[in-house]
Design a protein around this motif. Structure first.
Motif, PDB file in Angstrom:
ATOM      1  N   LYS A  57       0.834  -1.209   0.000  1.00  0.00           N
ATOM      2  CA  LYS A  57       0.000   0.000   0.000  1.00  0.00           C
ATOM      3  C   LYS A  57       0.864   1.253   0.000  1.00  0.00           C
ATOM      4  CE  LYS A  57      -4.105  -1.821   2.304  1.00  0.00           C
ATOM      5  NZ  LYS A  57      -4.950  -1.757   3.510  1.00  0.00           N
ATOM      6  N   THR A  58       1.937   1.243   0.778  1.00  0.00           N
ATOM      7  CA  THR A  58       2.838   2.393   0.845  1.00  0.00           C
ATOM      8  C   THR A  58       3.497   2.644  -0.503  1.00  0.00           C
ATOM      9  OG1 THR A  58       3.278   1.896   3.161  1.00  0.00           O
ATOM     10  CG2 THR A  58       4.829   3.352   2.061  1.00  0.00           C
ATOM     11  N   LYS A  59       3.947   1.568  -1.156  1.00  0.00           N
ATOM     12  CA  LYS A  59       4.571   1.714  -2.471  1.00  0.00           C
ATOM     13  C   LYS A  59       3.586   2.250  -3.495  1.00  0.00           C
ATOM     14  CE  LYS A  59       8.193  -1.771  -2.091  1.00  0.00           C
ATOM     15  NZ  LYS A  59       8.734  -3.032  -2.660  1.00  0.00           N
ATOM     16  N   LEU A  60       2.329   1.785  -3.426  1.00  0.00           N
ATOM     17  CA  LEU A  60       1.317   2.272  -4.363  1.00  0.00           C
ATOM     18  C   LEU A  60       0.985   3.742  -4.120  1.00  0.00           C
ATOM     19  CD1 LEU A  60      -1.078  -0.798  -4.528  1.00  0.00           C
ATOM     20  CD2 LEU A  60       0.303   0.124  -6.391  1.00  0.00           C
ATOM     21  N   GLU A  61       0.918   4.150  -2.849  1.00  0.00           N
ATOM     22  CA  GLU A  61       0.660   5.558  -2.534  1.00  0.00           C
ATOM     23  C   GLU A  61       1.788   6.443  -3.043  1.00  0.00           C
ATOM     24  OE1 GLU A  61       0.048   5.676   1.672  1.00  0.00           O
ATOM     25  OE2 GLU A  61      -1.860   4.605   1.542  1.00  0.00           O
ATOM     26  N   ARG A  62       3.027   5.977  -2.858  1.00  0.00           N
ATOM     27  CA  ARG A  62       4.181   6.748  -3.332  1.00  0.00           C
ATOM     28  C   ARG A  62       4.170   6.822  -4.859  1.00  0.00           C
ATOM     29  NH1 ARG A  62       9.791   4.526  -1.481  1.00  0.00           N
ATOM     30  NH2 ARG A  62       8.216   3.056  -0.870  1.00  0.00           N
ATOM     31  N   HIS A  63       3.808   5.718  -5.510  1.00  0.00           N
ATOM     32  CA  HIS A  63       3.715   5.686  -6.970  1.00  0.00           C
ATOM     33  C   HIS A  63       2.666   6.682  -7.466  1.00  0.00           C
ATOM     34  CE1 HIS A  63       3.412   4.126 -11.054  1.00  0.00           C
ATOM     35  NE2 HIS A  63       2.116   3.939 -10.858  1.00  0.00           N
ATOM     36  N   LYS A  64       1.533   6.716  -6.790  1.00  0.00           N
ATOM     37  CA  LYS A  64       0.464   7.641  -7.173  1.00  0.00           C
ATOM     38  C   LYS A  64       0.896   9.087  -7.002  1.00  0.00           C
ATOM     39  CE  LYS A  64      -4.362   8.734  -6.229  1.00  0.00           C
ATOM     40  NZ  LYS A  64      -5.518   8.426  -5.406  1.00  0.00           N
ATOM     41  N   ALA A  65       1.593   9.370  -5.913  1.00  0.00           N
ATOM     42  CA  ALA A  65       2.047  10.737  -5.653  1.00  0.00           C
ATOM     43  C   ALA A  65       3.103  11.198  -6.658  1.00  0.00           C
ATOM     44  CB  ALA A  65       2.601  10.832  -4.236  1.00  0.00           C
ATOM     45  N   MET A  66       3.959  10.274  -7.089  1.00  0.00           N
ATOM     46  CA  MET A  66       5.036  10.631  -8.011  1.00  0.00           C
ATOM     47  C   MET A  66       4.557  10.735  -9.452  1.00  0.00           C
ATOM     48  SD  MET A  66       8.256   8.486  -6.546  1.00  0.00           S
ATOM     49  CE  MET A  66       9.411   9.216  -7.694  1.00  0.00           C
ATOM     50  N   GLY A  67       3.473  10.062  -9.769  1.00  0.00           N
ATOM     51  CA  GLY A  67       2.933  10.128 -11.126  1.00  0.00           C
ATOM     52  C   GLY A  67       3.895   9.569 -12.150  1.00  0.00           C
ATOM     53  N   ARG A  68       4.166  10.340 -13.192  1.00  0.00           N
ATOM     54  CA  ARG A  68       5.049   9.881 -14.268  1.00  0.00           C
ATOM     55  C   ARG A  68       6.492   9.713 -13.827  1.00  0.00           C
ATOM     56  NH1 ARG A  68       3.749  11.969 -20.122  1.00  0.00           N
ATOM     57  NH2 ARG A  68       1.530  11.607 -20.150  1.00  0.00           N
ATOM     58  N   ASN A  69       6.861  10.307 -12.752  1.00  0.00           N
ATOM     59  CA  ASN A  69       8.243  10.217 -12.272  1.00  0.00           C
ATOM     60  C   ASN A  69       8.509   8.955 -11.463  1.00  0.00           C
ATOM     61  OD1 ASN A  69       8.810  12.719 -13.427  1.00  0.00           O
ATOM     62  ND2 ASN A  69       8.078  13.793 -11.616  1.00  0.00           N
ATOM     63  N   SER A  70       7.519   8.105 -11.309  1.00  0.00           N
ATOM     64  CA  SER A  70       7.669   6.877 -10.555  1.00  0.00           C
ATOM     65  C   SER A  70       8.532   5.884 -11.334  1.00  0.00           C
ATOM     66  CB  SER A  70       6.307   6.259 -10.266  1.00  0.00           C
ATOM     67  OG  SER A  70       6.466   5.021  -9.632  1.00  0.00           O
ATOM     68  N   SER A  71       9.308   5.105 -10.611  1.00  0.00           N
ATOM     69  CA  SER A  71      10.177   4.124 -11.261  1.00  0.00           C
ATOM     70  C   SER A  71       9.507   2.759 -11.401  1.00  0.00           C
ATOM     71  CB  SER A  71      11.467   3.975 -10.462  1.00  0.00           C
ATOM     72  OG  SER A  71      11.173   3.475  -9.169  1.00  0.00           O
ATOM     73  N   LEU A  72       8.277   2.605 -10.899  1.00  0.00           N
ATOM     74  CA  LEU A  72       7.586   1.321 -10.980  1.00  0.00           C
ATOM     75  C   LEU A  72       7.011   1.108 -12.380  1.00  0.00           C
ATOM     76  CD1 LEU A  72       5.567   1.226  -7.632  1.00  0.00           C
ATOM     77  CD2 LEU A  72       7.671   0.018  -8.175  1.00  0.00           C
ATOM     78  N   SER A  73       7.139  -0.121 -12.870  1.00  0.00           N
ATOM     79  CA  SER A  73       6.532  -0.454 -14.160  1.00  0.00           C
ATOM     80  C   SER A  73       5.068  -0.819 -13.937  1.00  0.00           C
ATOM     81  CB  SER A  73       7.272  -1.621 -14.806  1.00  0.00           C
ATOM     82  OG  SER A  73       7.013  -2.808 -14.093  1.00  0.00           O
ATOM     83  N   ILE A  74       4.325  -0.937 -15.016  1.00  0.00           N
ATOM     84  CA  ILE A  74       2.916  -1.275 -14.909  1.00  0.00           C
ATOM     85  C   ILE A  74       2.739  -2.688 -14.347  1.00  0.00           C
ATOM     86  CG2 ILE A  74       2.704  -2.126 -17.279  1.00  0.00           C
ATOM     87  CD1 ILE A  74      -0.081  -0.705 -17.273  1.00  0.00           C
ATOM     88  N   VAL A  75       3.684  -3.574 -14.656  1.00  0.00           N
ATOM     89  CA  VAL A  75       3.617  -4.945 -14.142  1.00  0.00           C
ATOM     90  C   VAL A  75       3.829  -4.942 -12.629  1.00  0.00           C
ATOM     91  CG1 VAL A  75       4.716  -7.215 -14.238  1.00  0.00           C
ATOM     92  CG2 VAL A  75       4.364  -5.914 -16.338  1.00  0.00           C
TER      93      VAL A  75
END
Length: 58
Positions: free
Chosen positions: A10-28
């Motif tokens: 959940k924390t990683k997803l919240e951080r991903h949402k906050a960073m938007g396009r600048n997130s390093s997570l892939s869609i997978v």
């Protein structure tokens, strides 16, 4: 331990949402985290079998 894995996801997803396009997570990776949050860590693995296993070109 299970709750810890879910809260970390959940924390990683919240951080991903906050960073938007600048997130390093892939869609997978995002999909795997969402599955972990939704279904928990006991989600059965999907086998990579052929979709058309009995298909013939004839």
């Amino acid at each position: 331990m299970i709750n810890n894995a879910v809260s970390l996801a959940k924390t990683k997803l919240e951080r991903h949402k906050a960073m938007g396009r600048n997130s390093s997570l892939s869609i997978v990776e995002v999909a795997q985290l969402m599955d972990l949050v939704t279904f928990g860590p006991n989600l059965p693995e999907v086998t990579n079998s052929m979709l058309f296993f009995g298909y013939s070109i004839n």
